[in-house]
Write a protein that holds these residues in place. Sequence first.
Motif, PDB file in Angstrom:
ATOM      1  N   UNK A 194      -1.021  -7.805 -12.673  1.00  0.00           N
ATOM      2  CA  UNK A 194       0.246  -7.280 -12.181  1.00  0.00           C
ATOM      3  C   UNK A 194       0.385  -7.615 -10.690  1.00  0.00           C
ATOM      4  N   UNK A 195       1.603  -8.029 -10.288  1.00  0.00           N
ATOM      5  CA  UNK A 195       1.837  -8.379  -8.887  1.00  0.00           C
ATOM      6  C   UNK A 195       3.071  -7.650  -8.371  1.00  0.00           C
ATOM      7  N   UNK A 196       2.998  -7.234  -7.119  1.00  0.00           N
ATOM      8  CA  UNK A 196       4.136  -6.614  -6.460  1.00  0.00           C
ATOM      9  C   UNK A 196       4.037  -6.846  -4.967  1.00  0.00           C
ATOM     10  N   UNK A 197       5.176  -6.810  -4.310  1.00  0.00           N
ATOM     11  CA  UNK A 197       5.238  -6.852  -2.857  1.00  0.00           C
ATOM     12  C   UNK A 197       6.525  -6.156  -2.450  1.00  0.00           C
ATOM     13  N   UNK A 198       6.864  -6.214  -1.191  1.00  0.00           N
ATOM     14  CA  UNK A 198       8.102  -5.571  -0.726  1.00  0.00           C
ATOM     15  C   UNK A 198       9.256  -6.568  -0.797  1.00  0.00           C
ATOM     16  N   UNK A 199      10.455  -6.058  -1.107  1.00  0.00           N
ATOM     17  CA  UNK A 199      11.629  -6.920  -1.206  1.00  0.00           C
ATOM     18  C   UNK A 199      12.885  -6.091  -1.030  1.00  0.00           C
ATOM     19  N   UNK A 200      13.865  -6.664  -0.337  1.00  0.00           N
ATOM     20  CA  UNK A 200      15.160  -6.016  -0.186  1.00  0.00           C
ATOM     21  C   UNK A 200      15.829  -5.834  -1.547  1.00  0.00           C
ATOM     22  N   UNK A 201      16.748  -4.885  -1.606  1.00  0.00           N
ATOM     23  CA  UNK A 201      17.477  -4.611  -2.842  1.00  0.00           C
ATOM     24  C   UNK A 201      18.166  -5.871  -3.351  1.00  0.00           C
ATOM     25  N   UNK A 202      18.011  -6.125  -4.649  1.00  0.00           N
ATOM     26  CA  UNK A 202      18.637  -7.286  -5.268  1.00  0.00           C
ATOM     27  C   UNK A 202      17.857  -8.575  -5.143  1.00  0.00           C
TER      28      UNK A 202
END
Length: 290
Positions: free
Chosen positions: A219-227
Amino acid sequence: MSDDGTKAVSVIGFIGSVFSPWYAWSGRKDPANHCCINVATYGRGGRFTMTDRGRDALQTTPDRLQVGPSSMHWTGRELVIEIDEISSPPLISRLRGRITVTPHALTSVEMLLTPEGTHIWRPFAPSSDIKVELQAKGWQWSGHGYFDANFGTRALEQDFSFWTWGRYPTKEGATCIYDAVRRDGTTLDTAIAFDAQGEARIVKAPPRRRFKRSLWQVMRETRADAGVMPKQVLPMLDAPFYSRSAVQTQINGETVTGVHEALDLDRFASPLIKPMLAVRVPRRKGWPGA
């Protein structure tokens, strides 16, 4: 990473090699007897080297780490890494050359990753220039890099179940994202911005955003602006419990591309993983000549 985004390299010096099955099987009682300089190159013709070596291979001074035939040396202005290693299967070959990391500025901060201080992150130079001069066709390039360190008194899997990290160059310097799920159920959710002078400040970053899993389904995740959906733009290291890649995302309105890693420590703790790792991480007890 290279300026054209097609190649990358990572070098990690370990005293107490946290991902070595040999260190785990030893009971992790003698870190100096399980050391290595792990080198991985990414892109066409990339190689991976991670030889677990005994204490006879280790030499240290305040400005130099040497493990067997490879070394890191701080000159006072730059980190010079001399490499002489043999890569792991299936692409077995000798990897030699020099990598020079020149920081834009040095920081004076460190961050506790657990309340007890059992794990500490030290970002020496979040923004640096890198020059790669390896003895292989096409592996002479320049780019953007960083220099940091982690210290710990307990195994990672004792304190964390999942860990994700990202370092993204920005117009002002670099932003580092450190997110983790601890074994006690608490979380680490931190974004730190570094300016061109190395000054650090905690910043508010957008929420975590999951994106496509790795080939091994980590599983991978990071920060990102909406959309905005983060995406991998250069594959690097893919293992059953670990993913490293170049990822593009958008943070607070700025599109950034940096090195991202995800570490599934529940998977890493499985006894099935250690024999698999032993194939990629050979053990050489003696030095020289071994």
